[in-house]
Design an enzyme around this catalytic site. Sequence first.
Site, PDB file in Angstrom:
ATOM      1  N   ASP A  64      43.650  42.582  59.606  1.00 40.28           N
ATOM      2  CA  ASP A  64      42.371  42.843  59.087  1.00 40.28           C
ATOM      3  C   ASP A  64      41.328  43.937  59.637  1.00 40.28           C
ATOM      4  O   ASP A  64      40.387  44.319  59.063  1.00 40.28           O
ATOM      5  CB  ASP A  64      41.420  41.407  59.224  1.00 40.28           C
ATOM      6  CG  ASP A  64      42.207  40.473  58.099  1.00 40.28           C
ATOM      7  OD1 ASP A  64      42.627  41.005  56.929  1.00 40.28           O
ATOM      8  OD2 ASP A  64      42.190  39.237  58.283  1.00 40.28           O
ATOM      9  N   ASP A 123      48.254  41.161  50.999  1.00 42.75           N
ATOM     10  CA  ASP A 123      46.872  41.934  51.395  1.00 42.75           C
ATOM     11  C   ASP A 123      46.874  43.180  52.509  1.00 42.75           C
ATOM     12  O   ASP A 123      45.937  43.962  52.403  1.00 42.75           O
ATOM     13  CB  ASP A 123      46.052  40.941  52.107  1.00 42.75           C
ATOM     14  CG  ASP A 123      46.098  39.444  51.381  1.00 42.75           C
ATOM     15  OD1 ASP A 123      47.221  39.086  51.143  1.00 42.75           O
ATOM     16  OD2 ASP A 123      45.317  38.725  51.552  1.00 42.75           O
TER      17      ASP A 123
END
Length: 341
Positions: A64, A123
């Site tokens: 992330d 993702d």
Amino acid sequence: MPRNIAPGEKEWKTVGLHDWTSGFWPGILWYAYEYSKDESLKKEAKKFTKPLEVIANSSADDHDIGFQIYCSYGNAYRLTGDESYKTVILKAADTLATLFNPIVGTIHSWPRKKEFPHNTIIDNMMNLELLYWASKNGGSQRLYDIAEQHAETTMKTLVRPDFSSYHVGIYDTLDGHFIKGITHQGYADDSQWARGQAWGIYGFAVSHRETSRADFLETSKKLADVFLGRLSAEGVPYWDFDDPDIPQAPKDASAACIAACGMLELVTLLDDPKEKIKYKNAAIEMIQKLSSDDYLSRDQNPALLLHSTGHKPKGKEIDVPIIYADYYFMEALLRLKKLEE
Ligand code: GLY
């Protein structure tokens, strides 16, 4: 940083800098500044970007770091050209690259999940842009190679033969083989989690833009076609296309925003005028629906959009405003404005 607004609440619930969503609020401020040229917004954007430097300099908790730094510092550098922002982005790219496993050929998305030897989520495609950018702006060629290899392995494992996609891939660390695809935030291992498909559309479009590989472009288009084929006439997806509770199931406005951005990126990459129009119109239809009274928060709360779903299996963030929906909504509007210009 703001993250979501709980049902019945009027204010953003905030999270710390290590939350995966921490880059979206500064990113929203940068987009607002980009549109308005309002210096007071720039001042706020700078103020909220600065503290995220700690993320670039920490060891990588997970993939992330790409969302956290590229949405904040990436936009900051793009709009100001200030070299001090570039230094942080380059550091973040090197940090992200420490999670690459050359035996598997992907970045380890969630090292903290110890039950699996190596996992990679769809993702993670979004965080390759940080690596491609860094390799072109003073970072090493290795960052580009890692991003390209990650996209290729993801294409071969997380994208299913029918161009739907798994959320999570589990891989063997000894010989690198793909063990199985599972879900984390979707309805079932073999269902289609809407936001995952949207991340894939956008991520493969960017990987094509950066590598010129035709297979990445084809993958992005096919993922988009599956997304559009399963979108209800209503124009915003249910959180998972296979939830048996449809039409009572919650929607996910964030998936529509991300898919619209991915399709508008595709428009800039395609040559065929018919294909360009197809994806542009599809994006416009989603943006128009999101801009209607059914989705705009208006004076209900400080978010732009209602009706996103973060983690339904855990019972978290169901049918609420979420910060990344607003971020990608603003990005979609700016992308559309630039295309029209
Ligand atoms: N990247 C986490 C999510 O889409 O919820």
